[in-house]
Design a protein around this motif. Structure first.
Motif, PDB file in Angstrom:
ATOM      1  N   PHE A  96      43.818  -4.343  -3.043  1.00 15.16           N
ATOM      2  CA  PHE A  96      43.412  -5.733  -2.877  1.00 15.16           C
ATOM      3  C   PHE A  96      41.909  -5.778  -2.658  1.00 15.16           C
ATOM      4  O   PHE A  96      41.370  -5.037  -1.824  1.00 15.16           O
ATOM      5  CB  PHE A  96      44.127  -6.363  -1.675  1.00 15.16           C
ATOM      6  N   ASN A  97      41.238  -6.639  -3.402  1.00 17.01           N
ATOM      7  CA  ASN A  97      39.828  -6.913  -3.173  1.00 17.01           C
ATOM      8  C   ASN A  97      38.992  -5.628  -3.137  1.00 17.01           C
ATOM      9  O   ASN A  97      38.196  -5.423  -2.225  1.00 17.01           O
ATOM     10  CB  ASN A  97      39.665  -7.715  -1.884  1.00 17.01           C
ATOM     11  N   ASP A  98      39.194  -4.752  -4.106  1.00 18.91           N
ATOM     12  CA  ASP A  98      38.480  -3.475  -4.226  1.00 18.91           C
ATOM     13  C   ASP A  98      38.757  -2.497  -3.090  1.00 18.91           C
ATOM     14  O   ASP A  98      37.955  -1.606  -2.815  1.00 18.91           O
ATOM     15  CB  ASP A  98      36.965  -3.697  -4.366  1.00 18.91           C
ATOM     16  N   LEU A  99      39.873  -2.667  -2.414  1.00 15.57           N
ATOM     17  CA  LEU A  99      40.270  -1.753  -1.341  1.00 15.57           C
ATOM     18  C   LEU A  99      41.620  -1.124  -1.676  1.00 15.57           C
ATOM     19  O   LEU A  99      42.540  -1.814  -2.099  1.00 15.57           O
ATOM     20  CB  LEU A  99      40.394  -2.502  -0.008  1.00 15.57           C
ATOM     21  N   ILE A 100      41.711   0.168  -1.477  1.00 17.63           N
ATOM     22  CA  ILE A 100      42.969   0.877  -1.647  1.00 17.63           C
ATOM     23  C   ILE A 100      43.493   1.194  -0.258  1.00 17.63           C
ATOM     24  O   ILE A 100      42.791   1.776   0.574  1.00 17.63           O
ATOM     25  CB  ILE A 100      42.783   2.165  -2.460  1.00 17.63           C
ATOM     26  N   TYR A 101      44.702   0.774  -0.027  1.00 15.11           N
ATOM     27  CA  TYR A 101      45.334   0.884   1.268  1.00 15.11           C
ATOM     28  C   TYR A 101      46.564   1.767   1.111  1.00 15.11           C
ATOM     29  O   TYR A 101      47.465   1.447   0.346  1.00 15.11           O
ATOM     30  CB  TYR A 101      45.699  -0.540   1.691  1.00 15.11           C
ATOM     31  N   LEU A 102      46.540   2.919   1.779  1.00 14.02           N
ATOM     32  CA  LEU A 102      47.677   3.846   1.758  1.00 14.02           C
ATOM     33  C   LEU A 102      48.257   3.920   3.160  1.00 14.02           C
ATOM     34  O   LEU A 102      47.514   3.928   4.149  1.00 14.02           O
ATOM     35  CB  LEU A 102      47.229   5.245   1.329  1.00 14.02           C
ATOM     36  N   GLU A 103      49.557   3.986   3.226  1.00 18.46           N
ATOM     37  CA  GLU A 103      50.212   4.063   4.532  1.00 18.46           C
ATOM     38  C   GLU A 103      51.315   5.110   4.475  1.00 18.46           C
ATOM     39  O   GLU A 103      52.086   5.166   3.522  1.00 18.46           O
ATOM     40  CB  GLU A 103      50.809   2.706   4.883  1.00 18.46           C
ATOM     41  N   THR A 104      51.335   5.964   5.490  1.00 14.99           N
ATOM     42  CA  THR A 104      52.444   6.900   5.643  1.00 14.99           C
ATOM     43  C   THR A 104      53.149   6.591   6.949  1.00 14.99           C
ATOM     44  O   THR A 104      52.538   6.091   7.895  1.00 14.99           O
ATOM     45  CB  THR A 104      51.967   8.372   5.676  1.00 14.99           C
ATOM     46  N   LYS A 105      54.434   6.889   6.959  1.00  8.45           N
ATOM     47  CA  LYS A 105      55.231   6.677   8.163  1.00  8.45           C
ATOM     48  C   LYS A 105      56.217   7.829   8.255  1.00  8.45           C
ATOM     49  O   LYS A 105      56.900   8.148   7.277  1.00  8.45           O
ATOM     50  CB  LYS A 105      55.967   5.340   8.077  1.00  8.45           C
ATOM     51  N   ASN A 106      56.244   8.475   9.414  1.00 12.44           N
ATOM     52  CA  ASN A 106      57.147   9.599   9.613  1.00 12.44           C
ATOM     53  C   ASN A 106      57.552   9.683  11.083  1.00 12.44           C
ATOM     54  O   ASN A 106      56.916   9.077  11.943  1.00 12.44           O
ATOM     55  CB  ASN A 106      56.501  10.908   9.160  1.00 12.44           C
ATOM     56  N   THR A 107      58.620  10.417  11.343  1.00 10.89           N
ATOM     57  CA  THR A 107      59.077  10.642  12.707  1.00 10.89           C
ATOM     58  C   THR A 107      58.646  12.042  13.111  1.00 10.89           C
ATOM     59  O   THR A 107      58.905  13.011  12.397  1.00 10.89           O
ATOM     60  CB  THR A 107      60.607  10.505  12.811  1.00 10.89           C
ATOM     61  N   ALA A 108      57.965  12.134  14.255  1.00 11.52           N
ATOM     62  CA  ALA A 108      57.396  13.395  14.724  1.00 11.52           C
ATOM     63  C   ALA A 108      57.811  13.647  16.170  1.00 11.52           C
ATOM     64  O   ALA A 108      58.336  12.770  16.847  1.00 11.52           O
ATOM     65  CB  ALA A 108      55.873  13.338  14.631  1.00 11.52           C
ATOM     66  N   LYS A 109      57.524  14.846  16.630  1.00  7.04           N
ATOM     67  CA  LYS A 109      57.681  15.148  18.050  1.00  7.04           C
ATOM     68  C   LYS A 109      56.636  14.337  18.803  1.00  7.04           C
ATOM     69  O   LYS A 109      55.538  14.092  18.297  1.00  7.04           O
ATOM     70  CB  LYS A 109      57.447  16.636  18.314  1.00  7.04           C
ATOM     71  N   LYS A 110      56.958  13.947  20.019  1.00  5.71           N
ATOM     72  CA  LYS A 110      55.995  13.182  20.818  1.00  5.71           C
ATOM     73  C   LYS A 110      54.704  13.970  21.024  1.00  5.71           C
ATOM     74  O   LYS A 110      53.626  13.394  21.054  1.00  5.71           O
ATOM     75  CB  LYS A 110      56.612  12.777  22.158  1.00  5.71           C
ATOM     76  N   SER A 111      54.815  15.282  21.126  1.00  6.50           N
ATOM     77  CA  SER A 111      53.607  16.106  21.314  1.00  6.50           C
ATOM     78  C   SER A 111      52.675  15.997  20.101  1.00  6.50           C
ATOM     79  O   SER A 111      51.448  15.974  20.253  1.00  6.50           O
ATOM     80  CB  SER A 111      53.983  17.568  21.576  1.00  6.50           C
TER      81      SER A 111
END
Length: 191
Positions: A96-111
């Motif tokens: 959007f508007n010359d911006l590339i937006y990537l998002e990752t989502k994962n479940t990890a250890k709290k540490s």
């Protein structure tokens, strides 16, 4: 508990339009941790996302190379820090508007979630360049340590901007990490 932060070093707030719009491309996948030696599986996904997004650029080959590198680093980071080999990693892309937006989502250890927080807090007091050199020296002294160089490379080399949200699950000692990355079209063209 939910922890949300935008990297102060990046001096960046995500445009609201990106937060509310559906992604241009989204994929939920599993790369079992026992197959982590087969990083080319992550590269296949990164190459697909890069090729898909390159269609809005003039120099497609250059853009594919750069976006593939960026996307691959984000995927590998999410896979590496997943707490369970059968947990889904989510990847989405918006333009959007010359911006590339990537998002990752994962479940990890709290540490591992705390390491992400520490990493971005460190960027509050150190420049990406000085932290990059420090991490290279630390990794040379302790090669089995998790390097933390990948995200630094994206900041240093591509002027990536980051924000994150962490939702902790105390019952399972895990956290969902949502890492948002923004790269300007100008940063890609300037490379």
């Amino acid at each position: 508990m939910t922890i949300t932060c935008s990297s102060k070093e990046s001096n960046f707030t995500f445009p609201y339009i990106l937060e509310d719009n559906e992604p241009d491309l989204s994929l939920d996948f599993i790369v079992p941790l026992k197959l982590v030696n087969h990083w080319n599986r992550c590269s296949l996904v990164a190459n697909f996302f890069a090729t898909y997004q390159s269609q809005v650029f003039k120099n497609k080959d250059k853009v594919i190379s750069i976006l593939s590198t960026i996307t691959n680093e984000l995927i590998e980071n999410a896979v590496k820090f997943s707490c369970d080999q059968n947990k889904i990693v989510k990847l989405s892309l918006r333009y959007f508007n010359d911006l590339i937006y990537l998002e990752t989502k994962n479940t990890a250890k709290k540490s591992d979630a705390k390491r992400i927080i520490h990493f971005f807090n460190t960027l509050e007091t150190e420049t990406p360049e000085s932290l990059f050199i420090k991490k290279i020296e630390e990794n040379a002294a302790r090669p089995n340590k998790k390097s933390e160089i990948g995200l630094l490379s994206l900041i240093k080399d591509y002027q990536a901007k980051f924000a994150y949200q962490i939702n902790e699950d105390d019952a399972n000692d895990t956290a969902t990490i949502q890492l948002k990355t923004l790269i300007s079209q100008h940063s890609i063209n300037a490379h």
